[in-house]
Design an enzyme around this catalytic site. Structure first.
Site, PDB file in Angstrom:
ATOM      1  N   GLY A  10      -4.098   7.978   7.700  1.00 42.98           N
ATOM      2  CA  GLY A  10      -3.446   6.679   7.951  1.00 42.98           C
ATOM      3  C   GLY A  10      -2.042   6.703   7.367  1.00 42.98           C
ATOM      4  O   GLY A  10      -1.514   5.680   6.943  1.00 42.98           O
ATOM      5  N   GLY A  13       1.071   4.349   8.445  1.00 42.68           N
ATOM      6  CA  GLY A  13       0.993   2.899   8.298  1.00 42.68           C
ATOM      7  C   GLY A  13       1.948   2.363   7.240  1.00 42.68           C
ATOM      8  O   GLY A  13       2.758   3.103   6.671  1.00 42.68           O
ATOM      9  N   GLN A  14       1.823   1.062   6.964  1.00 42.46           N
ATOM     10  CA  GLN A  14       2.751   0.404   6.027  1.00 42.46           C
ATOM     11  C   GLN A  14       2.726   1.074   4.651  1.00 42.46           C
ATOM     12  O   GLN A  14       3.761   1.351   4.064  1.00 42.46           O
ATOM     13  CB  GLN A  14       2.403  -1.088   5.894  1.00 42.46           C
ATOM     14  CG  GLN A  14       3.453  -1.865   5.120  1.00 42.46           C
ATOM     15  CD  GLN A  14       2.956  -3.197   4.595  1.00 42.46           C
ATOM     16  OE1 GLN A  14       1.830  -3.620   4.849  1.00 42.46           O
ATOM     17  NE2 GLN A  14       3.812  -3.870   3.838  1.00 42.46           N
ATOM     18  N   ASP A  36      -2.668  10.960  10.839  1.00 44.43           N
ATOM     19  CA  ASP A  36      -2.811   9.628  11.429  1.00 44.43           C
ATOM     20  C   ASP A  36      -3.265   9.807  12.877  1.00 44.43           C
ATOM     21  O   ASP A  36      -3.104  10.879  13.462  1.00 44.43           O
ATOM     22  CB  ASP A  36      -1.461   8.886  11.403  1.00 44.43           C
ATOM     23  CG  ASP A  36      -1.610   7.377  11.498  1.00 44.43           C
ATOM     24  OD1 ASP A  36      -1.422   6.691  10.478  1.00 44.43           O
ATOM     25  OD2 ASP A  36      -1.935   6.877  12.606  1.00 44.43           O
ATOM     26  N   TYR A 144     -13.025  -8.232   8.028  1.00 49.54           N
ATOM     27  CA  TYR A 144     -12.247  -7.318   7.171  1.00 49.54           C
ATOM     28  C   TYR A 144     -12.754  -7.395   5.723  1.00 49.54           C
ATOM     29  O   TYR A 144     -13.014  -6.367   5.085  1.00 49.54           O
ATOM     30  CB  TYR A 144     -10.780  -7.733   7.270  1.00 49.54           C
ATOM     31  CG  TYR A 144      -9.809  -6.995   6.382  1.00 49.54           C
ATOM     32  CD1 TYR A 144      -9.587  -5.630   6.520  1.00 49.54           C
ATOM     33  CD2 TYR A 144      -9.068  -7.697   5.412  1.00 49.54           C
ATOM     34  CE1 TYR A 144      -8.658  -4.974   5.721  1.00 49.54           C
ATOM     35  CE2 TYR A 144      -8.135  -7.046   4.614  1.00 49.54           C
ATOM     36  CZ  TYR A 144      -7.941  -5.682   4.766  1.00 49.54           C
ATOM     37  OH  TYR A 144      -7.014  -5.037   3.978  1.00 49.54           O
ATOM     38  N   LYS A 148     -14.601  -4.537   3.474  1.00 49.32           N
ATOM     39  CA  LYS A 148     -14.046  -4.073   2.198  1.00 49.32           C
ATOM     40  C   LYS A 148     -15.087  -4.214   1.078  1.00 49.32           C
ATOM     41  O   LYS A 148     -15.212  -3.335   0.228  1.00 49.32           O
ATOM     42  CB  LYS A 148     -12.777  -4.860   1.835  1.00 49.32           C
ATOM     43  CG  LYS A 148     -11.576  -4.512   2.699  1.00 49.32           C
ATOM     44  CD  LYS A 148     -11.125  -3.076   2.487  1.00 49.32           C
ATOM     45  CE  LYS A 148      -9.888  -2.717   3.284  1.00 49.32           C
ATOM     46  NZ  LYS A 148      -9.584  -1.288   3.258  1.00 49.32           N
TER      47      LYS A 148
HETATM   48  P1  NAD Z   1      -1.585  -0.109   8.564  1.00 47.94           P
HETATM   49  O1  NAD Z   1      -2.308  -0.804   9.657  1.00 47.94           O
HETATM   50  O2  NAD Z   1      -0.125  -0.316   8.425  1.00 47.94           O
HETATM   51  O3  NAD Z   1      -1.830   1.457   8.670  1.00 47.94           O
HETATM   52  C1  NAD Z   1      -3.078   2.010   9.001  1.00 47.94           C
HETATM   53  C2  NAD Z   1      -2.818   3.346   9.659  1.00 47.94           C
HETATM   54  O4  NAD Z   1      -4.090   3.909  10.023  1.00 47.94           O
HETATM   55  C3  NAD Z   1      -2.008   3.232  10.962  1.00 47.94           C
HETATM   56  O5  NAD Z   1      -0.897   4.106  10.936  1.00 47.94           O
HETATM   57  C4  NAD Z   1      -2.985   3.645  12.055  1.00 47.94           C
HETATM   58  O6  NAD Z   1      -2.392   4.356  13.121  1.00 47.94           O
HETATM   59  C5  NAD Z   1      -3.953   4.529  11.277  1.00 47.94           C
HETATM   60  N1  NAD Z   1      -5.261   4.620  11.918  1.00 47.94           N
HETATM   61  C6  NAD Z   1      -5.935   3.650  12.578  1.00 47.94           C
HETATM   62  N2  NAD Z   1      -7.100   4.135  13.061  1.00 47.94           N
HETATM   63  C7  NAD Z   1      -7.155   5.434  12.674  1.00 47.94           C
HETATM   64  C8  NAD Z   1      -8.107   6.462  12.885  1.00 47.94           C
HETATM   65  N3  NAD Z   1      -9.220   6.237  13.584  1.00 47.94           N
HETATM   66  N4  NAD Z   1      -7.857   7.674  12.345  1.00 47.94           N
HETATM   67  C9  NAD Z   1      -6.704   7.924  11.660  1.00 47.94           C
HETATM   68  N5  NAD Z   1      -5.766   6.974  11.446  1.00 47.94           N
HETATM   69  C10 NAD Z   1      -5.993   5.753  11.961  1.00 47.94           C
HETATM   70  O7  NAD Z   1      -2.340  -0.478   7.213  1.00 47.94           O
HETATM   71  P2  NAD Z   1      -1.739  -0.540   5.733  1.00 47.94           P
HETATM   72  O8  NAD Z   1      -1.171  -1.875   5.535  1.00 47.94           O
HETATM   73  O9  NAD Z   1      -0.915   0.645   5.468  1.00 47.94           O
HETATM   74  O10 NAD Z   1      -3.089  -0.488   4.887  1.00 47.94           O
HETATM   75  C11 NAD Z   1      -3.624   0.711   4.379  1.00 47.94           C
HETATM   76  C12 NAD Z   1      -4.888   0.372   3.607  1.00 47.94           C
HETATM   77  O11 NAD Z   1      -4.572  -0.546   2.551  1.00 47.94           O
HETATM   78  C13 NAD Z   1      -5.987  -0.288   4.446  1.00 47.94           C
HETATM   79  O12 NAD Z   1      -7.238   0.118   3.966  1.00 47.94           O
HETATM   80  C14 NAD Z   1      -5.795  -1.759   4.121  1.00 47.94           C
HETATM   81  O13 NAD Z   1      -6.982  -2.480   4.282  1.00 47.94           O
HETATM   82  C15 NAD Z   1      -5.392  -1.700   2.673  1.00 47.94           C
HETATM   83  N6  NAD Z   1      -4.673  -2.901   2.253  1.00 47.94           N
HETATM   84  C16 NAD Z   1      -3.432  -3.182   2.758  1.00 47.94           C
HETATM   85  C17 NAD Z   1      -2.765  -4.333   2.349  1.00 47.94           C
HETATM   86  C18 NAD Z   1      -1.408  -4.678   2.877  1.00 47.94           C
HETATM   87  O14 NAD Z   1      -0.902  -5.770   2.578  1.00 47.94           O
HETATM   88  N7  NAD Z   1      -0.761  -3.797   3.638  1.00 47.94           N
HETATM   89  C19 NAD Z   1      -3.380  -5.191   1.429  1.00 47.94           C
HETATM   90  C20 NAD Z   1      -4.650  -4.909   0.972  1.00 47.94           C
HETATM   91  C21 NAD Z   1      -5.280  -3.733   1.364  1.00 47.94           C
HETATM   92  C1  AKB Z   2      -4.104  -8.714   5.146  1.00 53.87           C
HETATM   93  O1  AKB Z   2      -3.417  -9.752   5.146  1.00 53.87           O
HETATM   94  O2  AKB Z   2      -5.054  -8.502   5.911  1.00 53.87           O
HETATM   95  C2  AKB Z   2      -3.770  -7.664   4.126  1.00 53.87           C
HETATM   96  C3  AKB Z   2      -4.651  -7.793   2.924  1.00 53.87           C
HETATM   97  C4  AKB Z   2      -4.347  -8.827   1.909  1.00 53.87           C
HETATM   98  O3  AKB Z   2      -5.602  -7.093   2.802  1.00 53.87           O
HETATM   99  N1  AKB Z   2      -2.390  -7.753   3.796  1.00 53.87           N
END
Ligand code: NAD
Ligand code: AKB
Length: 313
Positions: A10, A13-14, A36, A144, A148
């Protein structure tokens, strides 16, 4: 230190882009494999190895882990809260099976460490709203959040039963300027900066006084690295740690932006994401993370606003 070879799943992603870059600084470009579902990522291009990989394809994942001599996995692939409510089956399937695939391979290949993030989304309407503690009533109302919370217990199970050194943080909403957010409820706090610079106005999908726990990406990356580098005997939580950064509402972040861009205007048109936000706590108590491995955030709202605007410009 034993030579580590890290697989980030992944990575486009962000969080993935910034975490991959941070890991490459520590472990060397060639020792951190970005992967990814997406074929490539322009921000990661030329910085180290990148493979296209589906975490749901356990055989291919296993082959990569063996072929590349992987010792650690950071699993970031997931479907976030707002997108998850549009497709609950897909969210459950990816968020659960992706994690189980990684945990199984970690057990079989005796990986040294696994990182998997949870979220403040584990908390639900019955959890305390203010300074929500590590251990409390946890009854999530989004798919979601359910995925988690279940994932946290799988991590704990694989640690207790098979000795897998899997570590986790319950991230708040993360704010960053490098890579776009992936479909969360807290995404407004990123969109607002882009809109402020481009149009000087923003229509927010949450109400003015919706407080949520948030964190600036540099703090989130540092928390992740500090957790992963902490000695094993300092890790008392094998589900997932609460961590806090800041807490603010849309009207407060707008006021912070107005200190830098005085003619910025915000209006409000709440949509279905309001219900998700209402189910989450407004602030988080991260005392256990502080006591165990010394967690302390560096960014508050105004410091983050200044940094976001400078970098986005
Ligand atoms: P994102 O959606 O920006 O990135 C996820 C990445 O996973 C994407 O690039 C996507 O292409 C890739 N992906 C999707 N399906 C896939 C698969 N089957 N195989 C391989 N790659 C795949 O998410 P993020 O914001 O970077 O979050 C990363 C983690 O952090 C997640 O577990 C999310 O729940 C957790 N998280 C994020 C936040 C936030 O605010 N960004 C907050 C709490 C928790
Ligand atoms: C969302 O809004 O889904 C994420 C998180 C808090 O897990 N940024």
């Amino acid at each position: 230190m034993a030579k580590e070879k890290i697989l980030v799943i992944g990575a486009s992603g962000q969080i993935g882009v910034e975490l991959t870059m941070a890991l490459r600084k520590i472990y060397g470009n060639q020792n951190v494999i970005a992967s990814d579902l997406r074929e490539q990522n322009s921000l990661l291009e030329g910085t180290g190895p990148y493979v296209s990989l589906d975490v749901m394809n356990k055989e291919m994942l296993h082959v990569q882990v063996i072929r590349q001599n992987i010792t650690q996995i950071y699993l970031l692939a997931a479907i976030l809260s707002a997108t998850g409510e549009k497709n609950p089956n897909l969210a459950w399937h990816l968020n659960m099976q992706g994690l189980l695939n990684v945990l199984d391979i970690a057990r079989e290949e005796k990986l040294s460490k696994v990182y998997w993030p949870s979220s403040i989304a584990v908390f639900g309407p019955t959890s305390p709203k203010l300074n929500c503690p590590q251990q409390t009533i946890i009854e999530p109302s989004t798919v979601y959040g359910i995925s988690k919370y279940a994932g946290e217990f799988w991590c704990n199970y694989y640690h207790q039963r098979y000795g897998v050194d899997v570590r986790s943080l319950r991230y708040p909403g993360l704010i960053s300027y490098k890579s776009a957010p992936g479909g969360g409820t807290t995404d407004y706090a990123i969109e607002i900066f882009h809109a402020a610079l481009e149009e000087k106005k923003y229509k927010c999908f949450l109400e003015a006084d919706t407080y949520l726990p948030m964190m600036y990406m540099p703090d989130a990356i540092r928390a992740t690295l500090e957790l992963m580098e902490a000695p094993s005997n300092k890790i008392s939580i094998r589900t997932s740690y609460n961590i806090a950064g800041m807490s603010f509402s849309p009207e407060e972040i707008a006021a912070s932006i107005q200190q830098e861009i005085p003619d910025f205007e915000i209006s409000y048109k709440p949509d279905s994401r309001q219900n998700i936000a209402n189910s989450w706590p407004q602030s988080i108590d991260d005392t256990v993370a502080y006591n165990d491995w010394g967690w302390k955030p560096e960014f508050d709202l105004d410091k983050m606003t200044k940094d976001m605007l400078v970098n986005l410009k």
